[in-house]
Structure formats: C-alpha cells, structure tokens
Motif scaffolding. Structure first.
Motif, PDB file in Angstrom:
ATOM      1  N   TRP A   1       0.844  -1.185   0.000  1.00 23.49           N
ATOM      2  CA  TRP A   1       0.000   0.000   0.000  1.00 23.49           C
ATOM      3  C   TRP A   1       0.886   1.244   0.000  1.00 23.49           C
ATOM      4  O   TRP A   1       1.639   1.469   0.941  1.00 23.49           O
TER       5      TRP A   1
ATOM      6  N   SER B   1      -1.569  -3.689  -6.456  1.00 18.49           N
ATOM      7  CA  SER B   1      -1.263  -3.118  -5.144  1.00 18.49           C
ATOM      8  C   SER B   1      -2.324  -2.072  -4.819  1.00 18.49           C
ATOM      9  O   SER B   1      -3.331  -1.976  -5.519  1.00 18.49           O
ATOM     10  N   ALA B   2      -2.111  -1.285  -3.784  1.00 16.97           N
ATOM     11  CA  ALA B   2      -3.087  -0.272  -3.404  1.00 16.97           C
ATOM     12  C   ALA B   2      -2.414   1.085  -3.275  1.00 16.97           C
ATOM     13  O   ALA B   2      -1.250   1.186  -2.889  1.00 16.97           O
TER      14      ALA B   2
ATOM     15  N   VAL C   1      -3.225   4.912  -1.595  1.00 16.29           N
ATOM     16  CA  VAL C   1      -4.055   5.754  -0.742  1.00 16.29           C
ATOM     17  C   VAL C   1      -3.676   7.200  -1.014  1.00 16.29           C
ATOM     18  O   VAL C   1      -2.559   7.626  -0.739  1.00 16.29           O
TER      19      VAL C   1
ATOM     20  N   HIS D   1      -4.206  -1.169  -9.736  1.00 17.76           N
ATOM     21  CA  HIS D   1      -4.112  -0.874  -8.305  1.00 17.76           C
ATOM     22  C   HIS D   1      -5.466  -0.427  -7.766  1.00 17.76           C
ATOM     23  O   HIS D   1      -6.248   0.204  -8.474  1.00 17.76           O
ATOM     24  N   TRP D   2      -5.705  -0.734  -6.502  1.00 14.39           N
ATOM     25  CA  TRP D   2      -6.838  -0.165  -5.807  1.00 14.39           C
ATOM     26  C   TRP D   2      -6.556   1.321  -5.613  1.00 14.39           C
ATOM     27  O   TRP D   2      -5.407   1.712  -5.366  1.00 14.39           O
TER      28      TRP D   2
ATOM     29  N   TYR E   1     -10.358   6.057   3.366  1.00 17.55           N
ATOM     30  CA  TYR E   1      -9.307   5.838   4.363  1.00 17.55           C
ATOM     31  C   TYR E   1      -9.463   6.895   5.437  1.00 17.55           C
ATOM     32  O   TYR E   1      -9.679   8.069   5.128  1.00 17.55           O
TER      33      TYR E   1
ATOM     34  N   VAL F   1     -10.878   1.547   4.809  1.00 18.25           N
ATOM     35  CA  VAL F   1      -9.550   1.333   5.388  1.00 18.25           C
ATOM     36  C   VAL F   1      -9.439   2.226   6.613  1.00 18.25           C
ATOM     37  O   VAL F   1      -9.330   3.450   6.496  1.00 18.25           O
TER      38      VAL F   1
ATOM     39  N   MET G   1      -5.049  -0.102   9.152  1.00 20.98           N
ATOM     40  CA  MET G   1      -3.621   0.229   9.144  1.00 20.98           C
ATOM     41  C   MET G   1      -3.244   0.607  10.556  1.00 20.98           C
ATOM     42  O   MET G   1      -3.763   1.584  11.102  1.00 20.98           O
TER      43      MET G   1
ATOM     44  N   ILE H   1      -2.724  -3.998   8.170  1.00 19.15           N
ATOM     45  CA  ILE H   1      -1.652  -3.452   7.348  1.00 19.15           C
ATOM     46  C   ILE H   1      -0.722  -2.690   8.283  1.00 19.15           C
ATOM     47  O   ILE H   1      -1.167  -1.808   9.029  1.00 19.15           O
TER      48      ILE H   1
ATOM     49  N   ARG I   1       1.824  -7.766   4.760  1.00 24.82           N
ATOM     50  CA  ARG I   1       0.939  -6.686   4.303  1.00 24.82           C
ATOM     51  C   ARG I   1       1.362  -5.388   4.987  1.00 24.82           C
ATOM     52  O   ARG I   1       1.217  -5.241   6.198  1.00 24.82           O
TER      53      ARG I   1
ATOM     54  N   ALA J   1       2.318  -0.837   4.440  1.00 26.54           N
ATOM     55  CA  ALA J   1       2.129   0.409   3.713  1.00 26.54           C
ATOM     56  C   ALA J   1       3.286   1.350   4.028  1.00 26.54           C
ATOM     57  O   ALA J   1       3.919   1.244   5.084  1.00 26.54           O
TER      58      ALA J   1
END
Length: 178
Positions: A11, A33-34, A36, A63-64, A83, A99, A120, A153, A170, A172
C-alpha cells in the motif's frame, strides 16, 4: 463497486514529500497493489486534478485507489474506497472499501465495531512523518493486530527490510515505497 479481491500486500500512501515520485512509484508497485491518496497540502481544485492524474496511472496497473476523504467525495471522484479514522468511516457503505487507521486499542475496537474492511496500525517503527513520536514496536503492533477482526496493514517506518524483520507481508509506506 464490488469488493476488490484479494486484499493487496503493498500500500503506497501519498504525501507532500513523495508527490514528485508518485508516478514512478505507482508504476513500480506490483500489479494489483493499493494506492491511498491523501495530499492534504493541496487546495481542493489542485487535489482533485492531481488525484485524476494519479488515478489514471494506478488504474493502468490494476491498483486499488483509496481516497482519504468522505464516502461521497470518493464516489464522485471514482475511488474504490475511503481511508481514515474509524469514526470517520461510519456509517458503513457496502459499495466501498473502508480502510481504518489505528494507533491504539481504542481505535482498533472502533474499527472492529464499524466493520472496516482492513486496518492500518501505526506507527510500527520510527518514521519521518512523525519524528520523535512514540512507535509501537513489534510487540505492541502484534498485540493490536491480534485484536483486529479484519486484515491488518503495518504502517510507519515500513520498508521491505522492516516488513521482513516484522514477519508481516501486508504493509504500507510513504517513503519506503517511493
């Protein structure tokens, strides 16, 4: 939007510090992947313009795309989810990924109660984002992670090396992935 599957391992979080490197960072992340998007330092108009530029690249890499903002804004901007602090993610929307961020047991409990899709937990290690701030360390991170009823995460001082040391797949990062 239906839930994306499976939950990504990596992330990337945006920040004023990594803004100039985000295009390259998004292209280097493994597909799926992600990302934010935060970019709190920009005006509303600049923030939306930059989001659209980065969303295009993120989508080309499958990616997200998660927005740090309201569910309404995330839907309008074409993000996959939102998020933020657990209370900010309520009420729960079924058409978005939620998230949650957590720094202590109370916030993990709020994420559980509000049905976040993942949480997270930070800061695991020392980080440039919050110089001098207390870090959780491996033991406290694992204690919080064990209380989460959703995937966790790791965030804060995370790099491939610290993720390996933590034995946590996992994670970020802001600087650690850009």
């Amino acid at each position: 939007m239906a839930k994306l599957q499976p939950l990504p391992d990596l992330w990337l979080l945006s920040d004023a510090r990594n803004n100039a490197r985000l295009e390259l960072a998004l292209r280097r992340l493994p597909r799926g992947s992600a990302f934010v998007y935060r970019h709190y330092h920009l005006t509303d108009a600049e923030r939306y313009t930059r989001f659209r530029e980065l969303r295009r690249i993120a989508r080309s890499m499958a990616h997200w795309v998660i927005l740090s903002d309201s569910a309404l804004t995330a839907r309008e901007w074409g993000a996959d989810g939102i998020y933020g602090a657990p209370k900010a993610l309520y009420p729960r929307r079924r058409d978005m990924i939620h998230v949650a961020t957590a720094h202590d047991m109370r916030e993990v409990a709020q994420a559980n109660a509000n049905g976040a899709d993942c949480v997270m937990i930070s800061p695991v290690f020392a980080t440039r984002s919050h110089p001098g701030a207390d870090m959780l360390g491996s033991t406290r991170f694992r204690t919080l992670a064990a209380r989460a009823r959703m995937p966790v995460i790791a965030l804060g001082g995370m790099t491939a090396t610290t993720a390996w040391r933590l034995c946590w797949s996992r994670w970020a990062a802001i600087d650690g992935l850009s």
